[in-house]
Design an enzyme around this catalytic site. Structure first.
Site, mmCIF file in Angstrom:
data_model
loop_
_atom_site.group_PDB
_atom_site.id
_atom_site.type_symbol
_atom_site.label_atom_id
_atom_site.label_comp_id
_atom_site.label_asym_id
_atom_site.label_seq_id
_atom_site.Cartn_x
_atom_site.Cartn_y
_atom_site.Cartn_z
ATOM 1 N N HIS A 121 0.865 -1.189 0.000
ATOM 2 C CA HIS A 121 0.000 0.000 0.000
ATOM 3 C C HIS A 121 0.899 1.237 0.000
ATOM 4 O O HIS A 121 1.875 1.279 0.753
ATOM 5 C CB HIS A 121 -0.894 -0.013 1.248
ATOM 6 C CG HIS A 121 -1.861 1.122 1.280
ATOM 7 N ND1 HIS A 121 -2.998 1.141 0.500
ATOM 8 C CD2 HIS A 121 -1.847 2.286 1.961
ATOM 9 C CE1 HIS A 121 -3.641 2.288 0.722
ATOM 10 N NE2 HIS A 121 -2.961 2.995 1.604
ATOM 11 N N ASP A 141 -6.729 -3.323 3.372
ATOM 12 C CA ASP A 141 -5.578 -2.694 4.058
ATOM 13 C C ASP A 141 -5.556 -2.877 5.574
ATOM 14 O O ASP A 141 -4.997 -2.046 6.288
ATOM 15 C CB ASP A 141 -5.533 -1.175 3.759
ATOM 16 C CG ASP A 141 -5.541 -0.881 2.268
ATOM 17 O OD1 ASP A 141 -4.956 -1.673 1.518
ATOM 18 O OD2 ASP A 141 -6.128 0.141 1.877
HETATM 19 C C1 GRF Z 1 1.542 0.885 -6.174
HETATM 20 O O1 GRF Z 1 1.629 2.224 -5.788
HETATM 21 C C2 GRF Z 1 1.046 0.058 -5.023
HETATM 22 O O2 GRF Z 1 1.386 0.583 -3.770
HETATM 23 C C3 GRF Z 1 -0.435 0.100 -5.193
HETATM 24 O O3 GRF Z 1 -0.639 0.104 -6.580
HETATM 25 C C4 GRF Z 1 0.508 0.642 -7.244
HETATM 26 C C5 GRF Z 1 0.936 -0.345 -8.276
HETATM 27 O O4 GRF Z 1 1.869 0.184 -9.170
HETATM 28 N N1 GRF Z 1 -1.058 -0.986 -4.489
HETATM 29 P P1 GRF Z 1 2.542 -0.744 -10.272
HETATM 30 O O5 GRF Z 1 1.432 -1.299 -11.152
HETATM 31 O O6 GRF Z 1 3.285 -1.838 -9.567
HETATM 32 O O7 GRF Z 1 3.452 0.165 -11.035
#
Ligand code: GRF
Length: 204
Positions: free
Chosen positions: A104, A145
């Protein structure tokens, strides 16, 4: 350790984890990429790396048994959610107790829960005037979460940051934190005592 990554977006965390497996930083292998949308950029990344992909079809009741079967056939040990925008059904949580991780983009328990995803998180952090944000890896339970926190990484919020600036800084921290936590799972260094989790340092 065999890893399945669930994603819905661009997949930069998928890439960081798959690269860490290839380089040997994580003693493991990404064996499956489960994707909730056919247009997700993560699909191309998985294709380039020769990692099989499954695109979810239909309702949760329809996809859950099919995905469970694929996870079992691929002998998956750890499920890693990386920007996955769907709820994980109880059937999966029950089959992988303590073996489903999520990341998260904030310091939980603050700035989490329903509606707190993507830019909404960073906008809320800036609106609250926080001087610090970061990323949290936690175990997945049946709510958004709320599962036990495994590890966090902190970044500063700078004076003139907008949500995009902060998002970039947090994402960079995620790309270090997530592979490190997965490595700890692969090396059996994660100690769970109820909802309290600690990670032993890497062995020399
Ligand atoms: C990240 O910021 C993660 O924390 C959230 O979704 C985003 C995913 O980014 N759960 P990516 O697709 O890995 O670039």
């Amino acid at each position: 350790m065999k890893i399945a990554i669930f994603a819905s977006g661009g997949g930069s965390n998928f890439q960081a984890i798959a690269d860490a497996c290839e380089s040997g930083h994580i003693p493991g292998q990404v064996v499956l990429c489960v994707v909730s949308r056919a247009d997700a950029g993560v699909i191309q990344r998985a294709e380039r790396m020769g990692i099989p992909q499954v695109v979810l079809q239909g309702s949760t009741a329809e996809w859950a048994p099919a995905v469970l079967k694929q996870l079992e056939e691929a002998s998956v040990d750890l499920i890693v959610l990386a920007g996955f925008m769907k709820m994980i059904p109880m059937a999966l949580i029950g089959r992988f107790p303590g073996r489903i991780l999520n990341i998260h983009p904030a310091l939980l328990p603050n700035f989490g829960g329903k509606g707190m995803y993507g830019m909404h998180v960073h906008e809320a952090v800036i609106a609250a005037g926080e001087s610090e944000s970061g990323a949290t890896v936690h175990l997945v339970d049946q709510d958004y979460d709320t599962g036990p926190i495994v590890a966090q990484s902190r970044v500063p919020v700078l004076a003139n940051d907008n949500a995009e600036d902060l998002a970039v800084r947090v994402l960079k921290a995620e790309h270090v934190l997530y592979p490190d936590v997965i490595r700890a799972f692969a090396e059996n260094r994660v100690r769970v005592s109820g909802t309290h989790i600690t990670i032993d340092p890497p062995r020399p």
